[in-house]
Each structure stands twice: as C-alpha cells, then as structure tokens.
Design an enzyme around this catalytic site. Structure first.
Site, PDB file in Angstrom:
ATOM      1  N   ASN A  53       0.838  -1.197   0.000  1.00 19.28           N
ATOM      2  CA  ASN A  53       0.000   0.000   0.000  1.00 19.28           C
ATOM      3  C   ASN A  53       0.877   1.251   0.000  1.00 19.28           C
ATOM      4  O   ASN A  53       0.612   2.202  -0.740  1.00 19.28           O
ATOM      5  CB  ASN A  53      -0.913  -0.030   1.233  1.00 19.28           C
ATOM      6  CG  ASN A  53      -2.013   0.991   1.184  1.00 19.28           C
ATOM      7  OD1 ASN A  53      -2.774   1.037   0.239  1.00 19.28           O
ATOM      8  ND2 ASN A  53      -2.108   1.785   2.230  1.00 19.28           N
ATOM      9  N   VAL A 103      -5.657   5.852  -7.119  1.00 18.02           N
ATOM     10  CA  VAL A 103      -5.700   4.519  -6.514  1.00 18.02           C
ATOM     11  C   VAL A 103      -5.668   4.788  -5.007  1.00 18.02           C
ATOM     12  O   VAL A 103      -4.620   5.103  -4.460  1.00 18.02           O
ATOM     13  CB  VAL A 103      -4.531   3.638  -6.992  1.00 18.02           C
ATOM     14  CG1 VAL A 103      -4.560   2.288  -6.298  1.00 18.02           C
ATOM     15  CG2 VAL A 103      -4.584   3.469  -8.509  1.00 18.02           C
ATOM     16  N   PRO A 104      -6.828   4.719  -4.355  1.00 17.81           N
ATOM     17  CA  PRO A 104      -7.031   5.341  -3.040  1.00 17.81           C
ATOM     18  C   PRO A 104      -6.431   4.609  -1.835  1.00 17.81           C
ATOM     19  O   PRO A 104      -7.140   4.103  -0.964  1.00 17.81           O
ATOM     20  CB  PRO A 104      -8.550   5.414  -2.933  1.00 17.81           C
ATOM     21  CG  PRO A 104      -9.022   4.222  -3.704  1.00 17.81           C
ATOM     22  CD  PRO A 104      -8.064   4.106  -4.862  1.00 17.81           C
ATOM     23  N   CYS A 105      -5.117   4.626  -1.745  1.00 20.26           N
ATOM     24  CA  CYS A 105      -4.440   4.007  -0.601  1.00 20.26           C
ATOM     25  C   CYS A 105      -4.724   4.760   0.697  1.00 20.26           C
ATOM     26  O   CYS A 105      -4.549   4.204   1.781  1.00 20.26           O
ATOM     27  CB  CYS A 105      -2.947   3.900  -0.855  1.00 20.26           C
ATOM     28  SG  CYS A 105      -2.161   5.434  -1.373  1.00 20.26           S
ATOM     29  N   HIS A 106      -5.216   5.991   0.608  1.00 15.19           N
ATOM     30  CA  HIS A 106      -5.547   6.758   1.814  1.00 15.19           C
ATOM     31  C   HIS A 106      -6.752   6.175   2.554  1.00 15.19           C
ATOM     32  O   HIS A 106      -6.971   6.495   3.704  1.00 15.19           O
ATOM     33  CB  HIS A 106      -5.812   8.230   1.460  1.00 15.19           C
ATOM     34  CG  HIS A 106      -6.931   8.445   0.505  1.00 15.19           C
ATOM     35  ND1 HIS A 106      -6.760   8.332  -0.865  1.00 15.19           N
ATOM     36  CD2 HIS A 106      -8.240   8.758   0.699  1.00 15.19           C
ATOM     37  CE1 HIS A 106      -7.926   8.579  -1.460  1.00 15.19           C
ATOM     38  NE2 HIS A 106      -8.836   8.834  -0.529  1.00 15.19           N
TER      39      HIS A 106
END
Length: 173
Positions: free
Chosen positions: A118, A127-130
């Site tokens: 991640n 690409v929503p790693c948050h």
C-alpha cells in the site's frame, strides 16, 4: 523504449506530480512523497498530456467526483498489483483496515505485507491508498503524510455526508 512525460499541478494538498508512461498515467506523487522515484526519471514536462487526469482530480477535490476513470499503468510485483487493484474497490468515503484488505486479496495473514505494498502505491489519490487505516481505525503511515491522508478522508466524508443528507443536486464549493 518507454516514453515518459510529467506535469505538476496545484491541489488542496499541495503540488501533485503526474507522470505518464506511453501516454498512460503511471505516477501521481505528492510534494514530499515517500518512495517517489528520482524526478529525473519523469521525462519531459508536458502540460497538455494530462488533461483528463487533471480534470478528474479537480472534480474530485471540488467534491464532484467519487471515482476515477483515467487509465493507469502500475509497475510493481504481482502481489503489489493485487493490493493496488483491491484498493480501487474500496468505496468512496469508506475505510478498511490492512487486515481487511489482506482478507480481500485472499492473504489473511499478510496484513504487514499489504501495508508495505500500500505504501508503495505509485498512483496516490486515483488509486485510493488513503482509505486504508490501522486495525483500531487510527490513521497510520501515508506516503504523502498523515495530514494529507486526514485531508483526503475528511474531503470524502464531507462530500459523502452531504449526499446522504438529501442534497442530491450539484453543490457549490
């Protein structure tokens, strides 16, 4: 040979560097991004090569977009790509834990490895790693910094709460 270009845009979380490889977004890095490749690998600057991505990012930050349709090309190991693909399945405005993400990819004991993958996500925000948090719900490491992660999650929570409060029309920001 691959052809790379880049641009830098302003955003509410600071400057964002977009990188394209052969015309497809392959990187989105924040100003103080951990794991950012050397800037000299980004290719020549090309403001016009990113119109669609810039438009979608502007709409996201304005609370008008909840997903991204821009094509992405993510270079990584097969395991990393599985994690990154699973990130794109986390709904807007929601969070999951590293353990839950590990379960989703069929590797329930790999939460730590999922966290490492991640953190190496080369296309932040899109690409929503948050949207991945610690087991206790705490905000844990984020390549763009915890303040940025907090901002992105608050943005999504705010937009989501307006939508669930009956405001289905377009909002002014």
């Amino acid at each position: 040979m691959q052809h790379k270009t880049h641009t830098v845009i302003g955003s509410p979380v600071g400057p964002l560097t977009l990188v394209a490889t052969d015309g497809i977004v392959s990187g989105l890095y924040m100003h103080e991004h951990l794991h950012m490749p050397p800037r000299e690998t980004f290719g020549r600057r090309d403001e016009g090569a990113f119109d669609d991505a810039v438009t979608q990012l502007e709409a996201y930050f304005a609370g008008e977009r909840t997903d991204f349709t821009v094509l992405v090309a993510m270079a990584g190991t097969p395991f990393q790509r599985r994690v990154w693909d699973a990130l794109r399945e986390i709904p807007y405005g929601e969070t999951i834990t590293y353990g839950q993400l590990a379960d989703r990819i069929g590797r329930p004991t790999a939460a730590r490895a999922v966290g490492l993958a991640n953190g190496k996500n080369p296309i932040s925000i899109i690409v929503p790693c948050h949207r991945v948090v610690g087991a206790d719900g705490a905000l844990t490491g984020y390549a763009g910094g915890l303040a940025t992660k907090r901002h992105l999650l608050a943005l999504e929570a705010g937009v989501d709460s307006r939508r669930t409060n009956g405001d289905r029309g377009s909002a002014s920001y």
